[in-house]
Design an enzyme around this catalytic site. Structure first.
Site, PDB file in Angstrom:
ATOM      1  N   LYS A 382       0.624  -1.207   0.053  1.00  0.00           N
ATOM      2  CA  LYS A 382      -0.038   0.047  -0.077  1.00  0.00           C
ATOM      3  C   LYS A 382       0.736   1.480  -0.026  1.00  0.00           C
ATOM      4  O   LYS A 382       0.321   2.537  -0.153  1.00  0.00           O
ATOM      5  CB  LYS A 382      -1.132   0.020   1.178  1.00  0.00           C
ATOM      6  CG  LYS A 382      -2.161  -0.926   1.175  1.00  0.00           C
ATOM      7  CD  LYS A 382      -3.090  -0.956   2.365  1.00  0.00           C
ATOM      8  CE  LYS A 382      -4.408  -1.705   2.099  1.00  0.00           C
ATOM      9  NZ  LYS A 382      -5.264  -1.755   3.445  1.00  0.00           N
ATOM     10  N   HIS A 433      -3.010 -12.802  -0.370  1.00  0.00           N
ATOM     11  CA  HIS A 433      -3.855 -12.678   0.659  1.00  0.00           C
ATOM     12  C   HIS A 433      -5.350 -12.298   0.172  1.00  0.00           C
ATOM     13  O   HIS A 433      -6.207 -12.411   0.972  1.00  0.00           O
ATOM     14  CB  HIS A 433      -3.438 -11.823   1.868  1.00  0.00           C
ATOM     15  CG  HIS A 433      -3.410 -10.546   1.484  1.00  0.00           C
ATOM     16  ND1 HIS A 433      -2.459  -9.835   0.710  1.00  0.00           N
ATOM     17  CD2 HIS A 433      -4.213  -9.385   2.068  1.00  0.00           C
ATOM     18  CE1 HIS A 433      -2.659  -8.382   0.845  1.00  0.00           C
ATOM     19  NE2 HIS A 433      -3.637  -8.242   1.612  1.00  0.00           N
ATOM     20  N   HIS A 434      -5.430 -11.638  -1.018  1.00  0.00           N
ATOM     21  CA  HIS A 434      -6.838 -11.157  -1.472  1.00  0.00           C
ATOM     22  C   HIS A 434      -7.331 -12.368  -2.523  1.00  0.00           C
ATOM     23  O   HIS A 434      -8.301 -12.140  -3.262  1.00  0.00           O
ATOM     24  CB  HIS A 434      -6.679  -9.918  -2.200  1.00  0.00           C
ATOM     25  CG  HIS A 434      -6.545  -8.928  -1.084  1.00  0.00           C
ATOM     26  ND1 HIS A 434      -7.569  -8.427  -0.319  1.00  0.00           N
ATOM     27  CD2 HIS A 434      -5.594  -7.952  -1.029  1.00  0.00           C
ATOM     28  CE1 HIS A 434      -7.327  -7.483   0.271  1.00  0.00           C
ATOM     29  NE2 HIS A 434      -6.122  -7.171   0.044  1.00  0.00           N
TER      30      HIS A 434
END
Length: 525
Positions: A382, A433-434
């Site tokens: 991010k 992880h998505h």
């Protein structure tokens, strides 16, 4: 009078030796007489009544047939010498028993001396060659003098076999201790392994403690004070820092003397091992022994103490490095979360939830620890997403959503540059992880077990914590509502087995949220 008669006379009337009582009498050597003639038992026991070897007398057991001998030997493992008649219930009963002792009972310790009154039934050359025995005597030649010779030779041999076996056992214990130390993930486990092994290594029953005084530059948070790493139950109270104030006077004096004189000290029933490392730390090993400790054991204790100190200092350094690594990961993860105005405890909860699920899955302790350290890096990508997207309070449009999805690849690219195990696991978690169990996730559309287990675990932990946390675009859900949603997504978003493991551990999940609430950012970060 013939020499033979003189030997017999010596057998019957030899003076008894004077026995000097000892404070701690040693266990006797166990001798089994196997013979169908009661007189042989009586005479042998009478003649050898005053025999002593290595400070130990004799305990005689009696069997009047090979069958009885088998029962005795099945119930005991401490028979040092077997005086075995050849001809009993059958002409070869003794020979058959000798073979069974070695081959069926797998007893290779006990020394076997065949005695026969009929040498023609079992020629000596044939018996010695084909049976695993240690001596062969005709009953007519077993005078007291010759019996003494047989007993000394056999018991010396038995004693040496025991010494070899104990040495092998000590070597095995050393290897096991090294493995336990290698597998230790913290100093307390290491210290317990040390104390558990030292007495067994030497073959003594012992009690005591293992302590260190750390040099100032070795570990600042422990410098200068005596730190008891481990203690047997008798000294368990010393593990508490207040307990050190009540150190028994004899222990305190022994430790103070060793530190003052900077050397180890021994007396027959206790020792204080002292060693100072090149880093300035001091290792002290205080042990009390049930039996006197010989010189060889003292030398081994000194070597052991020095190795404890060196290994302890190395483990201390390793733990400092690991703690620094963990803190760095949390700081990095929290910095990313703060950019998106998310709670600082998020990364800690993700780490603990992931570790909880990894342990429930059955991962090895080291794998669980790696997962705990790698999980907080899941959203490190991010840092490459613009602030206006991260902090938008409304739903993202198609272009913004496309950019947001790039954080998975960005995180993977950042972390995959390292060859360190934790960072490489973090790279895989960041990328996957998505992904969803049903294949509807991003960025690769993986499904089921094609998604790595660490990523499947973090996916569940991340969604659960996101639901229960305030975000710029939503308010937190209550615990029950969030858990109901997770359960509804078993087999869709999440690995169904992981959901079941989570549902079976809801008390542990609640405990994590009590430890790391959003309102409390850890001071050590």
């Amino acid at each position: 009078m013939s020499s033979h008669d003189e030997d017999d006379h010596d057998l019957l009337f030899a003076p008894e030796s004077v026995l000097v009582p000892t404070e701690h009498p040693l266990d006797p050597w166990v001798v089994l007489i196997v013979d169908d003639e009661p007189q042989v038992h009586e005479v042998t026991e009478l003649v050898m009544a005053d025999f002593e070897f290595a400070g130990r007398h004799l305990l005689f057991l009696h069997a009047y047939s090979a069958a009885e001998a088998r029962q005795v030997l099945a119930s005991r493992s401490d028979v040092a010498l077997i005086l075995l008649d050849v001809v009993m219930e059958t002409e070869h009963a003794g020979l058959d028993l000798a073979r069974d002792i070695r081959e069926q009972m797998r007893n290779h310790r006990s020394r076997i001396v065949l005695r026969t009154g009929q040498p023609g039934q079992a020629p000596e050359e044939h018996v010695i060659k084909n049976y695993d025995i240690n001596d062969y005597k005709e009953k007519t030649e077993l005078t007291k003098r010759k019996l003494n010779t047989v007993f000394f030779a056999a018991l010396r041999s038995y004693r040496d076999i025991l010494i070899i076996e104990q040495s092998k056992m000590a070597l095995r214990r050393s290897i096991e201790a090294i493995q336990r130390i290698y597998d230790s993930h913290n100093l307390k486990v290491f210290a317990s392994a040390v104390l558990d092994q030292v007495a067994h290594l030497l073959g003594y029953e012992a009690q005591g403690l293992c302590a260190n005084r750390i040099a100032a530059y070795a570990a600042s948070h422990m410098e200068g004070r005596l730190h008891v790493l481990a203690a047997t139950p008798e000294y368990a109270g010393l593990l508490d820092e207040q307990g050190l104030m009540q150190l028994p006077e004899k222990v305190k004096q022994a430790l103070d003397r060793a530190e003052r004189e900077q050397r180890s000290h021994f007396d027959p029933h206790h020792c204080v091992g002292y060693y100072r490392t090149s880093g300035g730390s001091v290792s002290l090993l205080y042990m009390e022994f049930s039996d006197p400790v010989d010189h060889e054991a003292q030398e081994l204790l000194e070597i052991f103490c020095s190795n404890v100190a060196i290994t302890y200092e190395a483990l201390l350094l390793r733990e400092e490095v690991q703690e620094t690594q963990r803190a760095t990961v949390y700081i990095l993860g929290e910095a990313v979360e703060r950019r998106s105005n998310e709670g600082g405890a998020h990364v800690r909860r993700i780490a603990e939830l992931a570790a909880l699920l990894g342990q429930a899955w059955g991962l090895e302790p080291m794998e669980v620890e790696h997962l705990r350290q790698a999980a907080p890096l899941h959203d490190v990508g991010k840092i490459g997403i613009p602030d206006h997207i991260l902090n938008k309070p409304a739903k993202l449009d198609a272009d913004e959503w496309s950019q947001m999805q790039q954080h998975a690849r960005i995180g993977h690219e950042l972390l995959a540059q390292s060859d360190r195990r934790i960072l490489r696991m973090g790279a895989q978690i960041a990328l996957e992880h998505h992904e969803r169990w049903d294949g509807q996730g991003y960025p690769q559309g993986l499904f089921g077990e094609t998604i790595s287990l660490p990523a499947r675990i973090v996916a569940l932990a991340d969604v659960l914590d996101s639901l229960m946390s305030d975000r710029v675009y939503k308010k937190r859900w209550d615990f029950e509502t969030a858990i109901d949603y997770i359960e509804s997504q078993a087999g869709l978003h999440f690995d169904p087995r992981l959901v079941t493991l989570l549902m079976n551990r809801l008390d542990a999940v609640r405990a994590i949220y009590e430890r790391f609430p959003d309102t409390s950012i850890s001071a050590e970060l």
